[in-house]
Design an enzyme around this catalytic site. Structure first.
Site, mmCIF file in Angstrom:
data_model
loop_
_atom_site.group_PDB
_atom_site.id
_atom_site.type_symbol
_atom_site.label_atom_id
_atom_site.label_comp_id
_atom_site.label_asym_id
_atom_site.label_seq_id
_atom_site.Cartn_x
_atom_site.Cartn_y
_atom_site.Cartn_z
ATOM 1 N N ARG A 110 80.217 36.073 86.794
ATOM 2 C CA ARG A 110 79.043 35.739 87.565
ATOM 3 C C ARG A 110 79.549 36.198 88.993
ATOM 4 O O ARG A 110 78.552 36.786 90.068
ATOM 5 C CB ARG A 110 78.795 34.329 87.386
ATOM 6 C CG ARG A 110 78.430 33.711 86.144
ATOM 7 C CD ARG A 110 77.082 34.051 85.592
ATOM 8 N NE ARG A 110 76.999 33.417 84.163
ATOM 9 C CZ ARG A 110 77.120 33.937 82.937
ATOM 10 N NH1 ARG A 110 77.476 35.322 83.110
ATOM 11 N NH2 ARG A 110 76.876 33.431 82.001
ATOM 12 N N GLU A 126 75.767 21.640 70.336
ATOM 13 C CA GLU A 126 75.222 23.064 70.776
ATOM 14 C C GLU A 126 75.329 24.181 69.643
ATOM 15 O O GLU A 126 76.453 24.755 69.688
ATOM 16 C CB GLU A 126 75.423 23.579 72.088
ATOM 17 C CG GLU A 126 74.827 24.811 72.698
ATOM 18 C CD GLU A 126 75.079 25.543 73.886
ATOM 19 O OE1 GLU A 126 75.938 24.627 74.456
ATOM 20 O OE2 GLU A 126 74.783 26.192 74.455
ATOM 21 N N LYS A 182 71.163 20.798 71.608
ATOM 22 C CA LYS A 182 70.965 22.140 72.351
ATOM 23 C C LYS A 182 70.881 23.512 71.563
ATOM 24 O O LYS A 182 71.840 24.095 71.391
ATOM 25 C CB LYS A 182 72.124 22.156 73.446
ATOM 26 C CG LYS A 182 72.116 23.322 74.625
ATOM 27 C CD LYS A 182 72.848 22.979 75.611
ATOM 28 C CE LYS A 182 72.737 24.432 76.558
ATOM 29 N NZ LYS A 182 73.558 24.337 77.805
ATOM 30 N N GLY A 215 70.180 31.644 76.762
ATOM 31 C CA GLY A 215 71.000 32.413 75.852
ATOM 32 C C GLY A 215 70.733 33.913 76.137
ATOM 33 O O GLY A 215 70.779 34.713 75.474
ATOM 34 N N GLY A 216 70.322 34.179 77.432
ATOM 35 C CA GLY A 216 70.308 35.691 77.766
ATOM 36 C C GLY A 216 68.642 36.142 78.003
ATOM 37 O O GLY A 216 68.204 37.166 78.442
HETATM 38 C C1 5MM Z 1 76.985 27.877 81.733
HETATM 39 O O1 5MM Z 1 77.532 28.753 80.524
HETATM 40 C C2 5MM Z 1 78.203 27.933 79.868
HETATM 41 C C3 5MM Z 1 79.647 28.194 79.584
HETATM 42 O O2 5MM Z 1 80.022 29.318 79.068
HETATM 43 P P1 5MM Z 1 81.538 29.600 78.713
HETATM 44 O O3 5MM Z 1 82.083 28.756 78.209
HETATM 45 O O4 5MM Z 1 81.328 31.125 78.044
HETATM 46 O O5 5MM Z 1 82.044 29.900 80.153
HETATM 47 C C4 5MM Z 1 77.425 27.797 78.450
HETATM 48 O O6 5MM Z 1 77.980 27.586 77.203
HETATM 49 C C5 5MM Z 1 76.077 27.278 78.434
HETATM 50 O O7 5MM Z 1 76.478 25.726 78.930
HETATM 51 C C6 5MM Z 1 74.884 27.181 77.498
HETATM 52 O O8 5MM Z 1 75.328 28.273 76.539
HETATM 53 C C7 5MM Z 1 73.643 27.692 78.161
HETATM 54 O O9 5MM Z 1 73.744 28.740 79.116
HETATM 55 P P2 5MM Z 1 72.685 29.784 78.940
HETATM 56 O O10 5MM Z 1 73.196 30.927 80.215
HETATM 57 O O11 5MM Z 1 72.632 30.533 77.846
HETATM 58 O O12 5MM Z 1 71.481 28.986 79.407
#
Ligand code: 5MM
Length: 341
Positions: free
Chosen positions: A32, A177, A222, A265-266
């Site tokens: 990021r 999740e 989630k 999720g993108g």
């Molecule tokens: C913030 O991203 C979370 C951590 O990801 P990594 O373990 O790969 O660093 C991720 O798990 C997040 O909490 C969820 O998937 C939701 O994030 P998005 O960006 O999909 O809303």
């Protein structure tokens, strides 16, 4: 605040509020920061997250909880205040990502299983002491021509259930999740396929949670929304995503679960908001339906901040705007016109 699991879970899905996923692991936050040309150091990560947690309007009104990476749970703001205290002062619940990431599932080429159960009981006690009252564990399920396999669905659901039971034993609310990914190279990843796989994963998940003795009133789900894969070349209307997602959840999630907080999720920021708003505006549901977004809450803020202290106010304004839009979506009152206002 009450320490009962059921009360914490209800607070996490409070009316018109949702969860900020700020639990990027070291590798993800580096990615990021690379996108805005900022070096990822302990201090830059702290500065960025401090900016988020000090966004008073967003935190006080629209954010019910924050998922942290372990480093952040123990970090202090520049003035020495523990970051956890900033979250609590805003009336939000601090949470912690406890999984150790998705690792290759043996015997398959692309599937993953999330690890981190070894020693989890001890870690949960430490996180509780540090102020965490909920936790998160994310499993990833990949749609391809030959996947997901039953082995992948079952192994991940089982690990999530064991994690959830350990959390509740420690007085911590588990966020469960199981994410069916929307990315990956597969032209056959249609919205119908996403629906079918998500239903399979969720039905398996609730069977495993039952077998593990998890109290459904003391957890938050989630899930992903039902959307076509990014490489499918197809687009679905907001109404279709809302209709399929609500149907899938009604078919799989017991009404004793207090709340469902989606991952983004993108999806683009606005898509994630529009989909959530459409569900809450048009359907009666037994659970609260809200957001637990990472990228869809932070992307605009990250860009506006760009690692410069003089941009903190702009970063906070961008974060506040998305938090407010998603808060409206959780109430079903958001429309496209709300974005301009
Ligand atoms: C913030 O991203 C979370 C951590 O990801 P990594 O373990 O790969 O660093 C991720 O798990 C997040 O909490 C969820 O998937 C939701 O994030 P998005 O960006 O999909 O809303």
């Amino acid at each position: 605040m009450s320490e009962r699991l059921e009360d914490i879970a209800i607070a996490m899905v409070a009316e018109g509020q949702g969860i900020l996923a700020a639990d990027e692991s070291t590798g993800t936050i580096k990615k990021r920061f690379d996108s805005i040309n900022v070096e990822s150091t302990e201090d830059s990560r702290r500065d960025y997250r401090e900016m988020l947690f000090r966004s008073e309007e967003a935190m006080n009104n629209h954010i019910s909880g924050v998922i942290l990476f372990e480093e952040t749970l123990y970090q202090k703001a520049a003035d020495g205040t523990p970051l956890v205290d900033l979250i609590k002062a805003a009336g939000a619940v601090p949470g912690i990502k406890v999984d150790k990431g998705a690792q290759d599932l043996s015997g398959t080429s692309i599937e993953k299983v999330t690890e981190g159960l070894d020693g989890l009981r001890g870690r949960l006690n430490d996180y509780y002491e540090a102020g965490a009252r909920f936790a998160k564990w994310r499993a990833v399920i990949t749609i391809s021509e030959n996947t997901p396999s039953w082995n992948c669905i079952k192994a991940n659901a089982h690990a999530l259930a064991r994690y959830a039971a350990l959390c509740q034993e420690a007085g911590i609310v588990p966020i469960v999740e199981p994410e069916v990914l929307m990315d990956g190279e597969n032209s056959g990843h249609s919205i119908e396929r996403c629906h079918e796989v998500t239903e399979w994963a969720l039905k398996t998940q609730f069977n495993e949670l039952h077998d593990a003795g998890v109290n459904l009133e003391g957890m938050v789900l989630k899930p992903n929304m039902i959307v076509p894969g990014q490489s499918s070349g197809s687009k679905a209307s907001v109404e279709e995503v809302a209709e399929r997602t609500v149907k899938c959840l009604k078919d799989c999630v017991p009404s004793s679960v207090p709340g469902i907080a989606f991952l983004s999720g993108g999806q683009s920021d606005e898509e994630a908001t529009a989909h959530l708003a459409a569900m809450n505006a048009a359907y009666d549901m037994p659970w609260k339906l809200t957001f637990s977004y990472g990228r869809a809450l932070q992307a605009a803020c990250l860009k506006a901040w760009s690692g410069k202290s003089e941009n903190v106010a702009a970063g906070q304004a961008a974060f506040t705007h998305r938090a407010k839009m998603n808060g409206m979506a959780a109430l079903g009152t958001w429309t496209k016109a709300s974005e301009a206002a």
